[in-house]
Scaffold this motif. Structure first.
Motif, PDB file in Angstrom:
ATOM      1  N   ALA A 315       0.825  -1.211   0.000  1.00 49.66           N
ATOM      2  CA  ALA A 315       0.000   0.000   0.000  1.00 49.66           C
ATOM      3  C   ALA A 315       0.861   1.263   0.000  1.00 49.66           C
ATOM      4  N   ILE A 316       1.939   1.252   0.778  1.00 50.68           N
ATOM      5  CA  ILE A 316       2.828   2.422   0.842  1.00 50.68           C
ATOM      6  C   ILE A 316       3.486   2.680  -0.509  1.00 50.68           C
ATOM      7  N   GLU A 317       3.953   1.610  -1.162  1.00 53.15           N
ATOM      8  CA  GLU A 317       4.556   1.787  -2.481  1.00 53.15           C
ATOM      9  C   GLU A 317       3.544   2.328  -3.482  1.00 53.15           C
ATOM     10  N   PHE A 318       2.299   1.876  -3.366  1.00 57.01           N
ATOM     11  CA  PHE A 318       1.267   2.377  -4.274  1.00 57.01           C
ATOM     12  C   PHE A 318       1.015   3.866  -4.041  1.00 57.01           C
ATOM     13  N   ILE A 319       0.973   4.278  -2.788  1.00 58.26           N
ATOM     14  CA  ILE A 319       0.785   5.702  -2.489  1.00 58.26           C
ATOM     15  C   ILE A 319       1.922   6.522  -3.087  1.00 58.26           C
ATOM     16  N   GLY A 320       3.149   5.983  -3.030  1.00 55.79           N
ATOM     17  CA  GLY A 320       4.277   6.657  -3.673  1.00 55.79           C
ATOM     18  C   GLY A 320       4.076   6.787  -5.173  1.00 55.79           C
ATOM     19  N   LEU A 321       3.515   5.735  -5.809  1.00 58.84           N
ATOM     20  CA  LEU A 321       3.225   5.799  -7.243  1.00 58.84           C
ATOM     21  C   LEU A 321       2.169   6.854  -7.548  1.00 58.84           C
ATOM     22  N   ILE A 322       1.161   6.961  -6.694  1.00 57.56           N
ATOM     23  CA  ILE A 322       0.134   7.982  -6.887  1.00 57.56           C
ATOM     24  C   ILE A 322       0.762   9.367  -6.834  1.00 57.56           C
ATOM     25  N   GLY A 323       1.646   9.571  -5.849  1.00 62.37           N
ATOM     26  CA  GLY A 323       2.315  10.864  -5.734  1.00 62.37           C
ATOM     27  C   GLY A 323       3.103  11.214  -6.972  1.00 62.37           C
ATOM     28  N   SER A 324       3.843  10.248  -7.503  1.00 61.62           N
ATOM     29  CA  SER A 324       4.631  10.481  -8.722  1.00 61.62           C
ATOM     30  C   SER A 324       3.738  10.753  -9.911  1.00 61.62           C
TER      31      SER A 324
END
Length: 332
Positions: A315-324
């Motif tokens: 989930a954390i990695e996905f949130i990072g992808l959303i930010g990018s």
């Protein structure tokens, strides 16, 4: 003579921002307004169990706001901060569908939320999935809504579970008869009510999550015991939700054979349906903590901790992808 003045306001050329506020006389109205103006729009991060919240806090990735780190509302604690530079508000819903739906609706009504990331632990109904794996389902169904059929009744339109088929030691009729699984009524903005069984994950977010399939996940429960295989991110399966802690091999096998369901939990469909109703994207990540009735050699608490840690890391990695992704769109 009575003069009637009609005032028409025409808004063109820009999007009208949805106002999401508490009542003006609510004691927290000004605080919520400040949260929405100072940060956001936010990603809502939703989990159900204390073990799942602890996994997020233990990761070190959640950085609470120095100004307003939390807000207590309707018995829930809404925590404001950042994950990988992305503004987030996380909240623990409590167990099962009613708590999950209520909490997500409060989150969406009160705060400026652009999407929901839901993670947690789940049982596996799919023999090809292993403990510690993380599922990113494409569809979620609510399998706790039944039409209980009369004994010797005709077959209905939707899939059925015949209790007599599982009599032991011999199959045969019994007075419990059978249940017919029913669809749900989905209400959403600007669309008529739909009867649905499978709730879809937001297609853009689901596509973005395909980048997470090669993530390295935790394999060892502690210093002395590791899982026999390396946990994997499993993409594109089907999940189900019911207000049932499933610990029954026969029912587990039925769900997989009839619906091709791979994970079972008690909150995901409620979170997803609430997001769909409000037109907000939502995605689900579920770590396998048990085999839903199959034999586990490890203690449940250990498995819960490992499964929650793997689910939150995805989930954390996905949130990072959303930010990018959002940053790239803004740059263009």
């Amino acid at each position: 003579m009575l003069n009637i003045v009609i005032l028409v306001v025409v808004v063109m050329g820009f999007e009208v921002k949805k106002t999401i506020q508490l009542k003006s006389n609510h004691p927290l109205h000004d605080v919520v307004e400040r949260i929405n103006e100072k940060g956001g729009p936010y990603i809502g991060v939703v989990m159900a169990y204390p073990t799942e919240e602890l996994a997020l806090l233990s990761s070190g990735f959640f950085l609470p706001s120095s100004d307003l780190p939390s807000l207590h509302l309707s018995g829930r604690t809404f925590n404001i901060g950042k994950i990988k530079g992305v503004d987030v508000i996380y909240v623990m819903t409590g167990e099962q569908t009613l708590n999950a739906g209520i909490t997500v609706q409060i989150l969406l009504d009160v705060f400026d939320i652009k999407g929901i990331v839901h993670y947690g632990i789940a049982g596996s109904a799919n023999d090809s999935m292993s403990l510690g794996d993380v599922s990113i389902p494409k569809y979620v169904a609510f399998t706790g809504s039944w039409n209980w059929k009369e004994f010797h009744s005709e077959k209905g339109d939707l899939p059925e579970l015949k209790f007599g088929a599982y009599n032991f030691p011999e199959k045969g009729d019994n007075l419990l008869a059978k249940i017919e699984f029913t669809s749900q009524q989905l209400y959403s903005n600007g669309r008529p009510m739909e009867e649905v069984f499978w709730l879809p994950i937001d297609p853009k977010w689901f596509s973005l999550a395909s980048q997470l399939q090669d993530m390295k996940l935790v394999q060892c429960v502690n210093e002395t015991y590791c899982l026999p295989g390396t946990p994997q991110v499993v993409y594109g399966l089907r999940a189900s939700t019911a207000d049932i802690f499933l610990d029954n091999v026969a029912y587990r096998k039925f769900l997989f054979s009839e619906f091709n369901i791979s994970t079972v939990d008690e909150e995901s469909s409620a979170v997803l349906m609430t997001a769909l109703t409000s037109g907000v994207p939502c995605i689900v990540f579920r770590g396998v903590s048990d085999m839903a009735g199959a034999i586990d050699k490890l203690t449940l608490s250990s498995l819960y901790t490992l499964a929650a840690a793997n689910a939150v890391s995805v989930a954390i990695e996905f949130i990072g992808l959303i930010g990018s992704t959002y940053q790239t769109l803004e740059d263009h």
